[in-house]
Design a protein around this motif. Structure first.
Motif, mmCIF file in Angstrom:
data_model
loop_
_atom_site.group_PDB
_atom_site.id
_atom_site.type_symbol
_atom_site.label_atom_id
_atom_site.label_comp_id
_atom_site.label_asym_id
_atom_site.label_seq_id
_atom_site.Cartn_x
_atom_site.Cartn_y
_atom_site.Cartn_z
ATOM 1 N N GLY A 52 0.798 -1.219 0.000
ATOM 2 C CA GLY A 52 0.000 0.000 0.000
ATOM 3 C C GLY A 52 0.829 1.265 0.000
ATOM 4 O O GLY A 52 2.065 1.243 0.023
ATOM 5 N N ASP A 53 0.144 2.401 0.005
ATOM 6 C CA ASP A 53 0.801 3.706 0.016
ATOM 7 C C ASP A 53 1.548 3.929 1.328
ATOM 8 O O ASP A 53 1.137 3.466 2.395
ATOM 9 C CB ASP A 53 -0.236 4.831 -0.131
ATOM 10 N N ARG A 54 2.656 4.664 1.223
ATOM 11 C CA ARG A 54 3.421 5.143 2.389
ATOM 12 C C ARG A 54 3.849 4.021 3.329
ATOM 13 O O ARG A 54 3.845 4.166 4.553
ATOM 14 C CB ARG A 54 2.626 6.210 3.143
ATOM 15 N N VAL A 55 4.250 2.919 2.739
ATOM 16 C CA VAL A 55 4.850 1.833 3.508
ATOM 17 C C VAL A 55 6.372 1.950 3.393
ATOM 18 O O VAL A 55 6.896 2.183 2.301
ATOM 19 C CB VAL A 55 4.378 0.461 2.997
ATOM 20 N N MET A 56 7.057 1.805 4.509
ATOM 21 C CA MET A 56 8.527 1.881 4.525
ATOM 22 C C MET A 56 9.096 0.574 5.064
ATOM 23 O O MET A 56 8.669 0.082 6.106
ATOM 24 C CB MET A 56 8.996 3.047 5.390
ATOM 25 N N PHE A 57 10.075 0.035 4.334
ATOM 26 C CA PHE A 57 10.781 -1.168 4.777
ATOM 27 C C PHE A 57 12.215 -0.795 5.113
ATOM 28 O O PHE A 57 12.924 -0.212 4.293
ATOM 29 C CB PHE A 57 10.766 -2.241 3.688
ATOM 30 N N LYS A 58 12.644 -1.154 6.310
ATOM 31 C CA LYS A 58 14.016 -0.884 6.708
ATOM 32 C C LYS A 58 14.960 -1.853 5.999
ATOM 33 O O LYS A 58 14.555 -2.887 5.475
ATOM 34 C CB LYS A 58 14.163 -0.981 8.222
ATOM 35 N N ALA A 59 16.249 -1.486 5.981
ATOM 36 C CA ALA A 59 17.256 -2.250 5.238
ATOM 37 C C ALA A 59 17.232 -3.726 5.607
ATOM 38 O O ALA A 59 17.030 -4.102 6.758
ATOM 39 C CB ALA A 59 18.637 -1.668 5.502
ATOM 40 N N ARG A 60 17.393 -4.572 4.595
ATOM 41 C CA ARG A 60 17.516 -6.022 4.704
ATOM 42 C C ARG A 60 16.228 -6.705 5.160
ATOM 43 O O ARG A 60 16.253 -7.863 5.582
ATOM 44 C CB ARG A 60 18.685 -6.409 5.615
ATOM 45 N N SER A 61 15.122 -6.010 5.054
ATOM 46 C CA SER A 61 13.839 -6.665 5.312
ATOM 47 C C SER A 61 13.519 -7.626 4.171
ATOM 48 O O SER A 61 13.959 -7.444 3.038
ATOM 49 C CB SER A 61 12.721 -5.627 5.433
ATOM 50 N N VAL A 62 12.729 -8.646 4.481
ATOM 51 C CA VAL A 62 12.254 -9.583 3.461
ATOM 52 C C VAL A 62 10.735 -9.574 3.505
ATOM 53 O O VAL A 62 10.125 -9.892 4.531
ATOM 54 C CB VAL A 62 12.788 -11.003 3.702
ATOM 55 N N VAL A 63 10.136 -9.192 2.392
ATOM 56 C CA VAL A 63 8.684 -9.007 2.323
ATOM 57 C C VAL A 63 8.079 -10.259 1.709
ATOM 58 O O VAL A 63 8.340 -10.586 0.545
ATOM 59 C CB VAL A 63 8.330 -7.760 1.496
ATOM 60 N N THR A 64 7.269 -10.970 2.485
ATOM 61 C CA THR A 64 6.729 -12.253 2.054
ATOM 62 C C THR A 64 5.219 -12.258 1.892
ATOM 63 O O THR A 64 4.651 -13.262 1.469
ATOM 64 C CB THR A 64 7.115 -13.347 3.060
ATOM 65 N N LYS A 65 4.561 -11.149 2.260
ATOM 66 C CA LYS A 65 3.112 -11.092 2.101
ATOM 67 C C LYS A 65 2.694 -9.659 1.807
ATOM 68 O O LYS A 65 3.431 -8.707 2.073
ATOM 69 C CB LYS A 65 2.407 -11.600 3.358
ATOM 70 N N SER A 66 1.524 -9.504 1.256
ATOM 71 C CA SER A 66 1.009 -8.180 0.932
ATOM 72 C C SER A 66 0.782 -7.368 2.200
ATOM 73 O O SER A 66 0.413 -7.913 3.252
ATOM 74 C CB SER A 66 -0.302 -8.293 0.148
ATOM 75 N N ILE A 67 1.016 -6.054 2.106
ATOM 76 C CA ILE A 67 0.853 -5.147 3.238
ATOM 77 C C ILE A 67 0.065 -3.938 2.766
ATOM 78 O O ILE A 67 0.463 -3.270 1.807
ATOM 79 C CB ILE A 67 2.215 -4.704 3.804
ATOM 80 N N SER A 68 -1.038 -3.650 3.420
ATOM 81 C CA SER A 68 -1.879 -2.529 3.001
ATOM 82 C C SER A 68 -1.774 -1.327 3.927
ATOM 83 O O SER A 68 -2.033 -0.195 3.513
ATOM 84 C CB SER A 68 -3.341 -2.977 2.923
ATOM 85 N N GLU A 69 -1.404 -1.546 5.196
ATOM 86 C CA GLU A 69 -1.413 -0.463 6.182
ATOM 87 C C GLU A 69 -0.108 0.317 6.148
ATOM 88 O O GLU A 69 0.990 -0.247 6.224
ATOM 89 C CB GLU A 69 -1.627 -1.035 7.575
#
Length: 353
Positions: free
Chosen positions: A287-304
């Motif tokens: 979703g909009d305005r989502v921030m992932f910090k370094a070396r994160s691994v995104v495995t599922k959808s995120i809306s919030e």
């Protein structure tokens, strides 16, 4: 550097307020907060460098409105602005010599298809550039040495293609797009099917569309869609060494930092930020305005909207806890051993009694 300027004029130049320091003191150059010498101006753009304001040798510093003067060295002139980092860009333009003028026209060694559409008096095409059939180039665009532009590519006005960038067939660039050296736009998507014991390549017939004001870093690769388009939204900025898979969609004003990889068919909303070395599996929606910090691994959808970290990526506080827990394993093992010893001792006492 040349072009000296008084503190008062410098404050006016950046739209700031000189809060301490003599207005007629002269500044002759600029430098970082740790390397500046007397006569130079620096800036504080990150709070972690606040202690350096006590030790810097600079004569002046651009600081944020509201900074306590006690945090700075005695005698350091302070110019207060809303955004020191942005204001310092104005200072750089004042002191740095202007860039060499771009020569309009087509270099004699460039290979340009006869049906390519552009005004040679309003573009610059450098040495050993290759422009294939059916290409359209907007006014003000600068194409540096060694760039390859595949057949049917369309690009808007005032684009900058740095040396050895590649745009493959039929891809579309908007206005003011910047491609840095070694970037590849429109390479084949990574698509194969395992047939009869071998991997068989799946045709990739889509394109890459890059909207206005996008900047692509060196050696970043954006794969063309299997069909349809891989789409980079207006104002987004991609660092060096980023991989965008086929059929991905990035919204407007996204920031993607170096060594991040986004797998195919993932969609990002607007204002998404990904730190260095983030990994994203395919077919997700962010979703909009989502921030992932370094070396994160995104495995599922995120809306919030919010900040996420860890493997798999979780909301910030939860993610931090998960990252900390493995470091406590030796401690927890030792506690379990101590409890086992105490339990064994208690059982021994019960047996004797």
């Amino acid at each position: 550097m040349s072009n000296p300027i008084t503190l008062q004029k410098l404050a006016e130049l950046v739209g700031g307020q000189l809060s301490q320091g003599a207005t007629d003191d002269v500044i002759t150059g600029l430098n970082s907060i740790t390397d500046a010498i007397p006569g130079e101006v620096t800036f504080l753009g990150n709070a972690r460098y606040l202690p350096a304001l006590k030790n810097t040798r600079a004569s002046a510093a651009l600081v944020q409105d509201g900074l306590d003067a006690q945090d700075a060295r005695d005698g350091l002139a302070l110019i207060r602005v809303k955004n020191p980092t942005l204001a310092f860009s104005t200072v750089i333009r004042w002191f740095e010599p202007p860039s060499p003028a771009i020569t309009q026209g087509v270099h004699a060694t460039a290979v340009v298809a006869s049906d390519a559409v552009f005004d040679p008096q309003k573009v610059s095409i450098g040495a050993h550039v290759v422009i294939e059939e059916g290409v359209a180039i907007g006014d003000g665009t600068v194409i540096h040495s060694g760039v390859f532009v595949g057949r049917g590519v369309r690009m808007g006005t005032n684009c900058i293609l740095h040396a050895n960038a590649v745009i493959k067939e039929r891809c579309v660039l908007g206005n003011r797009v910047i491609l840095h050296s070694g970037s590849v736009i429109g390479s084949d998507g990574f698509g194969y099917e395992f047939v009869n014991g071998r991997y068989q390549k799946i045709d990739q017939v889509g394109i890459v569309q890059i909207d206005d004001d996008v900047e692509i870093g060196s050696c970043t690769t954006i794969d063309r869609a299997r069909f349809g388009r891989t789409w980079i939204g207006e104002g987004s900025k991609l660092d060096n060494l980023v991989q965008i898979g086929h059929n991905c969609i990035l919204g407007k004003n996204c920031i993607i930092v170096s060594q991040t990889g986004i797998s195919g068919s993932t969609q990002l909303g607007d204002y998404v930020t990904m730190g260095g070395q983030v990994g994203v599996i395919g077919h997700l929606k962010i979703g909009d305005r989502v921030m992932f910090k370094a070396r994160s691994v995104v495995t599922k959808s995120i809306s919030e909207a919010g900040t996420y970290t860890g493997y798999p990526a979780r909301p910030l506080m939860e993610g931090h806890k998960m990252l900390i827990l493995p470091a406590r394993i030796p401690e927890l093992i030792e506690r379990v051993r101590e409890l086992e010893k105490k339990l064994a001792a208690l059982e021994g006492d019960d047996t004797q009694s």
